[in-house]
Each structure stands twice: as C-alpha cells, then as structure tokens.
Design a protein around this motif. Structure first.
Motif, PDB file in Angstrom:
ATOM      1  N   ALA A 126       0.679  -1.114  -0.034  1.00  0.00           N
ATOM      2  CA  ALA A 126       0.005  -0.104  -0.019  1.00  0.00           C
ATOM      3  C   ALA A 126       0.811   1.187   0.091  1.00  0.00           C
ATOM      4  O   ALA A 126       0.550   2.244  -0.858  1.00  0.00           O
ATOM      5  CB  ALA A 126      -0.906   0.085   1.120  1.00  0.00           C
ATOM      6  N   LEU A 127       1.916   1.354   0.624  1.00  0.00           N
ATOM      7  CA  LEU A 127       2.906   2.219   0.786  1.00  0.00           C
ATOM      8  C   LEU A 127       3.559   2.854  -0.664  1.00  0.00           C
ATOM      9  O   LEU A 127       3.500   3.761  -1.036  1.00  0.00           O
ATOM     10  CB  LEU A 127       4.127   2.105   1.867  1.00  0.00           C
ATOM     11  N   GLN A 128       4.103   1.591  -1.337  1.00  0.00           N
ATOM     12  CA  GLN A 128       4.493   1.511  -2.733  1.00  0.00           C
ATOM     13  C   GLN A 128       3.422   2.256  -3.592  1.00  0.00           C
ATOM     14  O   GLN A 128       3.750   3.066  -4.427  1.00  0.00           O
ATOM     15  CB  GLN A 128       4.872  -0.038  -3.178  1.00  0.00           C
ATOM     16  N   GLU A 129       2.072   2.036  -3.495  1.00  0.00           N
ATOM     17  CA  GLU A 129       1.175   2.488  -4.293  1.00  0.00           C
ATOM     18  C   GLU A 129       0.757   3.801  -3.840  1.00  0.00           C
ATOM     19  O   GLU A 129       0.369   4.666  -4.833  1.00  0.00           O
ATOM     20  CB  GLU A 129      -0.049   1.665  -3.992  1.00  0.00           C
ATOM     21  N   THR A 130       0.869   4.397  -2.855  1.00  0.00           N
ATOM     22  CA  THR A 130       0.492   5.554  -2.082  1.00  0.00           C
ATOM     23  C   THR A 130       1.586   6.591  -2.701  1.00  0.00           C
ATOM     24  O   THR A 130       1.176   7.914  -2.765  1.00  0.00           O
ATOM     25  CB  THR A 130       0.371   5.629  -0.594  1.00  0.00           C
ATOM     26  N   LEU A 131       2.707   6.478  -2.344  1.00  0.00           N
ATOM     27  CA  LEU A 131       3.796   7.644  -2.396  1.00  0.00           C
ATOM     28  C   LEU A 131       4.555   7.252  -3.730  1.00  0.00           C
ATOM     29  O   LEU A 131       4.561   6.364  -4.569  1.00  0.00           O
ATOM     30  CB  LEU A 131       4.823   7.191  -1.308  1.00  0.00           C
ATOM     31  N   PRO A 132       5.088   8.517  -4.370  1.00  0.00           N
ATOM     32  CA  PRO A 132       5.762   8.555  -5.392  1.00  0.00           C
ATOM     33  C   PRO A 132       7.133   7.795  -5.282  1.00  0.00           C
ATOM     34  O   PRO A 132       7.567   7.852  -4.072  1.00  0.00           O
ATOM     35  CB  PRO A 132       5.876  10.019  -5.876  1.00  0.00           C
ATOM     36  N   PRO A 133       7.800   7.368  -6.237  1.00  0.00           N
ATOM     37  CA  PRO A 133       9.196   6.844  -5.871  1.00  0.00           C
ATOM     38  C   PRO A 133       9.958   7.841  -5.544  1.00  0.00           C
ATOM     39  O   PRO A 133       9.838   9.225  -5.742  1.00  0.00           O
ATOM     40  CB  PRO A 133       9.500   6.136  -7.546  1.00  0.00           C
TER      41      PRO A 133
END
Length: 149
Positions: A126-133
């Motif tokens: 979920a964190l990977q999907e929520t935040l930009p790289p």
C-alpha cells in the motif's frame, strides 16, 4: 567622399553596439541557483509520512505508536550526528567530514529499517502504491572512456 562614407558606417556600428550594451540586463533567477535554480527541499522523514498516511496504509494505533517511539528514540542521536557533520564541514578535515556523514547515513538507514520493519507486507505494498518513487540520487560522472591506469 568614399572615405567619409566608410568613417560614417564605422561610427554608426560603434554607436549602435554601445547602445545595445547599455540596455538593462534581465535579473538573475530567484534563489541565486544559477541555471538550475535552488535544490529541491528534502523529502519528509519516512516515519512522518507513515503516521500521516496511517489510515490509507491500514496501520493500527499500536503500529503508529511504535513508529513514533522509534522516531523519538532516534531524535537525539540524529541531532547530534547532524551537528557533528556540520562541525566537521566547518572545521574538520575531509576524512572527518566523510566519517561524520557516514555515521549519520548509517543511523538514518537503521531508523528506516526499524520503521519499515513495523509494516506488514500488505502495508508495504500500500505504501508503494500511495507514495511517488524516491528521487534519483546525484548524477554520476560524465560518460566517457575510463582513464588508463
């Protein structure tokens, strides 16, 4: 007569060049950063981002409290390490500066690992999907042939 025409042409060229040079120049870019401008601000600390997005990530209150406790426990260390880096930059040698910076980076990495260790695999996704790289690191050396040794 021809001589006077040539002199008049030269005088007109010199006069127009002088007028062009006297024109006001555009102001420098704000921030004094030159061509590229000022550097972007650093990203917020990971622990702050996690707490701010706790609902989106599905973090429990216990996880939020654990993340906040990890951040608070690291705060004094990080402040001391930041001061050591600044002091080494101002008054130390290159080796002292690099050692202080390395110690700071190691402590930041340890905090990041501890904070991310609180997350479940689903929360990590979920964190990977929520935040930009994260932004890319500094540019490397320019391309070209390797120097001979």
């Amino acid at each position: 007569m021809r001589k006077w025409n040539g002199i008049l042409v030269v005088m007109m060229v010199v006069l127009s060049a002088g007028l062009a040079a006297a024109q006001p120049q555009p102001p420098p870019p704000p921030g004094g950063g030159g061509r590229m401008g000022p550097p972007p601000p650093p990203p917020p600390p990971l622990e702050l981002v996690l707490v701010e997005h706790a609902d989106e990530l599905g973090l429990s209150q216990a996880q939020v409290a654990q993340i906040q406790a990890l951040a608070e426990a690291a705060r004094a260390d990080l402040e001391a390490l930041h001061r050591a880096v600044a002091e080494a930059f101002r008054a130390g040698t290159v080796a002292e500066f690099l050692a202080a910076d390395e110690a700071l980076q190691e402590r930041l990495l340890a905090l990041r690992a501890a904070v991310l260790g609180v997350l479940t695999e689903a929360q990590w996704r979920a964190l990977q999907e929520t935040l930009p790289p994260p932004p890319p690191g500094p540019p490397g050396p320019p391309p070209g042939p390797c120097p001979a040794r």
